[in-house]
Motif scaffolding. Structure first.
Motif, PDB file in Angstrom:
ATOM      1  N   SER A 115       0.839  -1.188   0.000  1.00 33.94           N
ATOM      2  CA  SER A 115       0.000   0.000   0.000  1.00 33.94           C
ATOM      3  C   SER A 115       0.882   1.249   0.000  1.00 33.94           C
ATOM      4  O   SER A 115       1.871   1.334   0.704  1.00 33.94           O
ATOM      5  CB  SER A 115      -0.944   0.012   1.200  1.00 33.94           C
ATOM      6  N   LYS A 116       0.490   2.216  -0.834  1.00 36.88           N
ATOM      7  CA  LYS A 116       1.265   3.448  -0.952  1.00 36.88           C
ATOM      8  C   LYS A 116       0.774   4.458   0.076  1.00 36.88           C
ATOM      9  O   LYS A 116      -0.421   4.591   0.291  1.00 36.88           O
ATOM     10  CB  LYS A 116       1.099   4.022  -2.352  1.00 36.88           C
ATOM     11  N   PHE A 117       1.699   5.173   0.685  1.00 38.36           N
ATOM     12  CA  PHE A 117       1.353   6.184   1.681  1.00 38.36           C
ATOM     13  C   PHE A 117       2.073   7.476   1.358  1.00 38.36           C
ATOM     14  O   PHE A 117       3.252   7.475   1.016  1.00 38.36           O
ATOM     15  CB  PHE A 117       1.739   5.725   3.092  1.00 38.36           C
ATOM     16  N   PHE A 126       2.234  11.594   3.005  1.00 37.17           N
ATOM     17  CA  PHE A 126       1.783  12.508   4.039  1.00 37.17           C
ATOM     18  C   PHE A 126       0.828  13.536   3.419  1.00 37.17           C
ATOM     19  O   PHE A 126       1.076  14.015   2.307  1.00 37.17           O
ATOM     20  CB  PHE A 126       2.967  13.227   4.683  1.00 37.17           C
ATOM     21  N   PRO A 127      -0.246  13.891   4.133  1.00 38.97           N
ATOM     22  CA  PRO A 127      -1.209  14.856   3.595  1.00 38.97           C
ATOM     23  C   PRO A 127      -0.577  16.195   3.204  1.00 38.97           C
ATOM     24  O   PRO A 127      -0.921  16.754   2.159  1.00 38.97           O
ATOM     25  CB  PRO A 127      -2.214  15.038   4.734  1.00 38.97           C
ATOM     26  N   LEU A 128       0.348  16.695   4.003  1.00 34.81           N
ATOM     27  CA  LEU A 128       1.001  17.966   3.677  1.00 34.81           C
ATOM     28  C   LEU A 128       1.800  17.846   2.381  1.00 34.81           C
ATOM     29  O   LEU A 128       1.798  18.752   1.554  1.00 34.81           O
ATOM     30  CB  LEU A 128       1.895  18.437   4.825  1.00 34.81           C
ATOM     31  N   TRP A 129       2.468  16.718   2.211  1.00 37.11           N
ATOM     32  CA  TRP A 129       3.256  16.515   1.004  1.00 37.11           C
ATOM     33  C   TRP A 129       2.350  16.505  -0.231  1.00 37.11           C
ATOM     34  O   TRP A 129       2.693  17.062  -1.277  1.00 37.11           O
ATOM     35  CB  TRP A 129       4.059  15.232   1.096  1.00 37.11           C
ATOM     36  N   LYS A 130       1.167  15.899  -0.115  1.00 34.30           N
ATOM     37  CA  LYS A 130       0.212  15.897  -1.234  1.00 34.30           C
ATOM     38  C   LYS A 130      -0.201  17.317  -1.590  1.00 34.30           C
ATOM     39  O   LYS A 130      -0.276  17.679  -2.767  1.00 34.30           O
ATOM     40  CB  LYS A 130      -1.038  15.086  -0.869  1.00 34.30           C
ATOM     41  N   ILE A 131      -0.464  18.133  -0.571  1.00 35.80           N
ATOM     42  CA  ILE A 131      -0.867  19.519  -0.796  1.00 35.80           C
ATOM     43  C   ILE A 131       0.244  20.294  -1.490  1.00 35.80           C
ATOM     44  O   ILE A 131      -0.001  21.043  -2.439  1.00 35.80           O
ATOM     45  CB  ILE A 131      -1.264  20.199   0.531  1.00 35.80           C
ATOM     46  N   ILE A 132       1.477  20.100  -1.035  1.00 41.44           N
ATOM     47  CA  ILE A 132       2.621  20.797  -1.633  1.00 41.44           C
ATOM     48  C   ILE A 132       2.806  20.381  -3.088  1.00 41.44           C
ATOM     49  O   ILE A 132       2.990  21.228  -3.976  1.00 41.44           O
ATOM     50  CB  ILE A 132       3.901  20.541  -0.812  1.00 41.44           C
ATOM     51  N   LYS A 133       2.737  19.086  -3.360  1.00 44.00           N
ATOM     52  CA  LYS A 133       2.899  18.604  -4.733  1.00 44.00           C
ATOM     53  C   LYS A 133       1.814  19.158  -5.647  1.00 44.00           C
ATOM     54  O   LYS A 133       2.100  19.602  -6.758  1.00 44.00           O
ATOM     55  CB  LYS A 133       2.875  17.077  -4.761  1.00 44.00           C
TER      56      LYS A 133
END
Length: 76
Positions: free
Chosen positions: A12-14, A16-23
């Motif tokens: 399963s891929k994980f 971090f929520p903040l990293w998703k927002i930044i990307k």
């Protein structure tokens, strides 16, 4: 074979929520991740409750109440 391997846990891929927002912000504005983080972090930090003692006490109180209820059920 390890139990974790049998369950496919490591597949399963994980992110971090903040990293998703930044990307997402970097891709949307076509800027670097560093620049995107500088733009995203001020708004993101507003939602974090650092040093919010009233909130901490409320959460701790709820958990203590929940634990007391569990202890009462266990005695029955």
């Amino acid at each position: 074979m390890a139990l974790a391997d049998e369950q496919g846990h490591y597949e399963s891929k994980f992110e971090f929520p903040l990293w998703k927002i930044i990307k997402q912000h970097a891709q949307k504005k076509d800027i670097s991740y560093q620049q995107a983080s500088l733009e995203v972090l001020p708004d993101y930090e507003k939602g974090i409750r650092y040093r919010d003692t009233a909130y901490e006490e409320e959460v701790i109180g709820k958990r203590l109440k929940e634990m007391a209820e569990i202890a009462q059920r266990a005695k029955r």
